[in-house]
Design a protein around this motif. Sequence first.
Motif, PDB file in Angstrom:
ATOM      1  N   LYS A  32       0.835  -1.191   0.000  1.00 10.29           N
ATOM      2  CA  LYS A  32       0.000   0.000   0.000  1.00 10.29           C
ATOM      3  C   LYS A  32       0.875   1.249   0.000  1.00 10.29           C
ATOM      4  O   LYS A  32       1.652   1.467   0.924  1.00 10.29           O
ATOM      5  CB  LYS A  32      -0.924  -0.007   1.220  1.00 10.29           C
ATOM      6  N   HIS A  36      -2.989   5.085  -0.559  1.00  7.08           N
ATOM      7  CA  HIS A  36      -3.783   3.902  -0.847  1.00  7.08           C
ATOM      8  C   HIS A  36      -5.221   4.024  -0.326  1.00  7.08           C
ATOM      9  O   HIS A  36      -6.138   3.465  -0.919  1.00  7.08           O
ATOM     10  CB  HIS A  36      -3.130   2.646  -0.262  1.00  7.08           C
ATOM     11  N   LEU A  39      -7.183   5.491  -2.998  1.00 10.49           N
ATOM     12  CA  LEU A  39      -7.353   4.494  -4.051  1.00 10.49           C
ATOM     13  C   LEU A  39      -8.440   3.495  -3.675  1.00 10.49           C
ATOM     14  O   LEU A  39      -9.280   3.116  -4.508  1.00 10.49           O
ATOM     15  CB  LEU A  39      -6.026   3.778  -4.306  1.00 10.49           C
ATOM     16  N   GLU A 152       2.294   9.120  -9.734  1.00  7.87           N
ATOM     17  CA  GLU A 152       1.423   8.530  -8.715  1.00  7.87           C
ATOM     18  C   GLU A 152       0.033   8.289  -9.257  1.00  7.87           C
ATOM     19  O   GLU A 152      -0.563   7.224  -9.024  1.00  7.87           O
ATOM     20  CB  GLU A 152       1.341   9.457  -7.494  1.00  7.87           C
ATOM     21  N   ASP A 156      -1.724   4.601  -9.620  1.00  9.40           N
ATOM     22  CA  ASP A 156      -2.955   4.255  -8.906  1.00  9.40           C
ATOM     23  C   ASP A 156      -4.113   4.016  -9.869  1.00  9.40           C
ATOM     24  O   ASP A 156      -4.991   3.191  -9.590  1.00  9.40           O
ATOM     25  CB  ASP A 156      -3.295   5.339  -7.889  1.00  9.40           C
TER      26      ASP A 156
END
Length: 241
Positions: A32, A36, A39, A152, A156
């Motif tokens: 993670k 996270h 996400l 990022e 994700d």
Amino acid sequence: MIVRDRGDDWHVVLQIDHEDLSGAFARAWAEKALRHESLAIAAARHDDGWAVWERAPVLDETGKPVNFLDVDISSHLAFYRACIAAVTEHDPYAGLLVSMHGAGIYQQRYGRDPALGLSRAADAQALVDAFVSEQEAGFEARRERAGVSDDERWRDYELLQLYDRLSLYFCMRDVEADGSEPVELQGYTLELLGPWHVRMSPFPFGEAPARFELVRRVRPKNDHAAVLATSPERVAITIDR
């Protein structure tokens, strides 16, 4: 709705139940990153807009429940816009990821899923193009508001697609019968070991085996009652190393 023909009946999974499974995969993930939690929110809420449509799911002229890839495009775009707005209010970064997901539906997940396409999209191409342009025009401002880098958000986004597609694997495929060929999914291999039981390699979850639940409805083809009148059932999913 996600609809699979089982011969004498229809296997039906509501999108809101599909996204619950996607969110469960995200929460159980072993590795993670810093964002996270956002996400996982995106995974669990990326199809929230369907909740309006699914209050009265549509049947076609033969009595078959309309599959999610065959819905009216203007309806799909309207409830996706509402979903993106609601998720953004909850968590701006999750909202960015859902915005990317919504646009990506009409871009084959930005090249990751060439087979993906809504059957009626070509008939409303101008509406589709406007929606994609609208979402993409907002990506940079959303990224800055969320305080994440381009790397990022794309990392994700990739994981969000994986959680979505892994859930769709159980929703769309016949995982109740033995003998199906292994499936490759974004660098992972899924091998069916038995009903609702697969081996996943490499294994990405924190606990082995990983256990999940999916809510579905099994609707006989000779039953012309409303889809939601069919009682839901929970099936147990096991994913092994």
